[in-house]
Scaffold this motif. Structure first.
Motif, PDB file in Angstrom:
ATOM      1  N   ARG A 104     -50.513 118.885  13.842  1.00  0.00           N
ATOM      2  CA  ARG A 104     -49.734 118.703  14.747  1.00  0.00           C
ATOM      3  C   ARG A 104     -50.031 119.716  16.087  1.00  0.00           C
ATOM      4  O   ARG A 104     -49.860 119.658  17.121  1.00  0.00           O
ATOM      5  CB  ARG A 104     -48.277 118.913  14.278  1.00  0.00           C
ATOM      6  CG  ARG A 104     -47.204 119.229  15.262  1.00  0.00           C
ATOM      7  CD  ARG A 104     -47.053 118.050  16.157  1.00  0.00           C
ATOM      8  NE  ARG A 104     -46.296 118.459  17.366  1.00  0.00           N
ATOM      9  CZ  ARG A 104     -46.376 118.804  18.568  1.00  0.00           C
ATOM     10  NH1 ARG A 104     -47.661 119.090  18.812  1.00  0.00           N
ATOM     11  NH2 ARG A 104     -45.657 118.982  19.397  1.00  0.00           N
ATOM     12  N   ALA A 105     -50.709 120.854  15.536  1.00  0.00           N
ATOM     13  CA  ALA A 105     -50.986 121.982  16.567  1.00  0.00           C
ATOM     14  C   ALA A 105     -51.895 121.691  17.463  1.00  0.00           C
ATOM     15  O   ALA A 105     -52.080 121.868  18.747  1.00  0.00           O
ATOM     16  CB  ALA A 105     -51.271 123.115  15.721  1.00  0.00           C
ATOM     17  N   LEU A 106     -52.937 120.584  16.900  1.00  0.00           N
ATOM     18  CA  LEU A 106     -53.901 120.315  18.015  1.00  0.00           C
ATOM     19  C   LEU A 106     -53.228 119.348  18.974  1.00  0.00           C
ATOM     20  O   LEU A 106     -53.817 119.259  20.194  1.00  0.00           O
ATOM     21  CB  LEU A 106     -55.076 119.620  17.188  1.00  0.00           C
ATOM     22  CG  LEU A 106     -55.750 120.340  16.228  1.00  0.00           C
ATOM     23  CD1 LEU A 106     -56.852 119.673  15.600  1.00  0.00           C
ATOM     24  CD2 LEU A 106     -56.410 121.559  17.132  1.00  0.00           C
ATOM     25  N   ILE A 107     -52.356 118.559  18.722  1.00  0.00           N
ATOM     26  CA  ILE A 107     -51.695 117.813  19.728  1.00  0.00           C
ATOM     27  C   ILE A 107     -51.477 118.342  20.985  1.00  0.00           C
ATOM     28  O   ILE A 107     -51.275 118.091  22.213  1.00  0.00           O
ATOM     29  CB  ILE A 107     -50.615 117.029  19.112  1.00  0.00           C
ATOM     30  CG1 ILE A 107     -51.105 115.694  18.197  1.00  0.00           C
ATOM     31  CG2 ILE A 107     -49.621 116.081  20.274  1.00  0.00           C
ATOM     32  CD1 ILE A 107     -50.149 115.253  17.353  1.00  0.00           C
ATOM     33  N   GLY A 108     -50.956 119.878  20.795  1.00  0.00           N
ATOM     34  CA  GLY A 108     -50.570 120.563  21.784  1.00  0.00           C
ATOM     35  C   GLY A 108     -51.720 120.730  22.968  1.00  0.00           C
ATOM     36  O   GLY A 108     -51.345 121.221  24.038  1.00  0.00           O
ATOM     37  N   ILE A 137     -48.391 114.589  30.438  1.00  0.00           N
ATOM     38  CA  ILE A 137     -48.555 114.554  29.175  1.00  0.00           C
ATOM     39  C   ILE A 137     -47.825 115.991  28.751  1.00  0.00           C
ATOM     40  O   ILE A 137     -47.088 115.716  27.498  1.00  0.00           O
ATOM     41  CB  ILE A 137     -49.931 114.553  28.533  1.00  0.00           C
ATOM     42  CG1 ILE A 137     -50.447 113.080  28.952  1.00  0.00           C
ATOM     43  CG2 ILE A 137     -50.223 114.980  27.021  1.00  0.00           C
ATOM     44  CD1 ILE A 137     -52.181 113.357  28.506  1.00  0.00           C
ATOM     45  N   ALA A 138     -48.028 116.967  29.089  1.00  0.00           N
ATOM     46  CA  ALA A 138     -47.484 118.377  28.842  1.00  0.00           C
ATOM     47  C   ALA A 138     -46.019 118.062  28.808  1.00  0.00           C
ATOM     48  O   ALA A 138     -45.486 118.674  27.994  1.00  0.00           O
ATOM     49  CB  ALA A 138     -47.844 119.363  29.782  1.00  0.00           C
ATOM     50  N   VAL A 139     -45.483 117.578  29.985  1.00  0.00           N
ATOM     51  CA  VAL A 139     -43.872 117.576  29.905  1.00  0.00           C
ATOM     52  C   VAL A 139     -43.399 116.570  29.032  1.00  0.00           C
ATOM     53  O   VAL A 139     -42.170 116.891  28.218  1.00  0.00           O
ATOM     54  CB  VAL A 139     -43.527 116.978  31.669  1.00  0.00           C
ATOM     55  CG1 VAL A 139     -42.155 116.464  31.376  1.00  0.00           C
ATOM     56  CG2 VAL A 139     -43.850 118.037  32.462  1.00  0.00           C
TER      57      VAL A 139
END
Length: 183
Positions: free
Chosen positions: A2-6, A32-34
């Motif tokens: 999940r952390a890599l999705i950031g 994508i960030a929003v």
């Protein structure tokens, strides 16, 4: 995982933002960030769990604005380095305020009884410092490479890959090493 999705906005930007496509990379990274920030907040994630995603939203909002205001700026050439300057600033800044960016993420993966332990904080401070160092190294290396040869794509990819993979491996292994020492 999940952390890599950031890091997804940063990865997508790196793929799209080549040469004249930097505006589209910035817009896509921002979108994508929003979406990630909104999704995470609606899912109940705390702000300290989504530092990288929030940082990405701010970065890509700025880069998108710059891409419209100064579409032919020399900054385009240094896009990959700018990403790492920003990420280094995010990581070093989180350490400076005593809130390593990995701490919120780690709290979602570790049992609550360890969250208040000094070793838990130290592990995350070390991991964040390693990320900060690699972001800094990447920023400097990419600035030099891009100044010498703006079309050194293979070298840029190699630098980005190494400076992402190595701290990722450290992030996975270091907590296990510390846990084994304290068992």
């Amino acid at each position: 995982m999940r952390a890599l999705i950031g890091f997804l906005p940063w990865i997508v930007y790196a793929v799209i933002a080549t040469g004249d496509q930097w505006r589209y990379g910035a817009i896509t990274g921002l979108a994508i960030a929003v979406v990630l920030v909104l999704w995470d907040r609606r899912s109940g994630r705390a702000w300290d769990e989504i530092v990288i995603e929030t940082s990405a939203a701010v970065f890509f909002a700025l880069i998108t604005a710059i891409s419209f205001i100064w579409p032919h700026t020399e900054l385009v050439k240094y896009g990959p380095a700018l990403v790492n300057v920003w990420l280094a600033g995010t990581a070093w800044g989180s350490l400076a305020i005593g809130r390593p960016f990995t701490l919120g993420i780690a709290k979602t993966m570790a049992p609550p009884e360890v969250h208040a332990l000094p070793v838990f904080y130290r592990v995350n401070a070390v991991i964040t410092a390693v990320w900060a160092a690699f972001f800094t190294i990447a920023a400097v290396a990419l600035t030099v490479v891009l100044a010498l040869d703006p079309h050194a794509t293979a070298m840029v990819i190699a630098i980005k890959a190494l400076t992402f993979v190595l701290p990722t491996l450290f992030t996975v292994r270091y907590p296990k090493i510390v846990e084994a020492r304290h068992s």
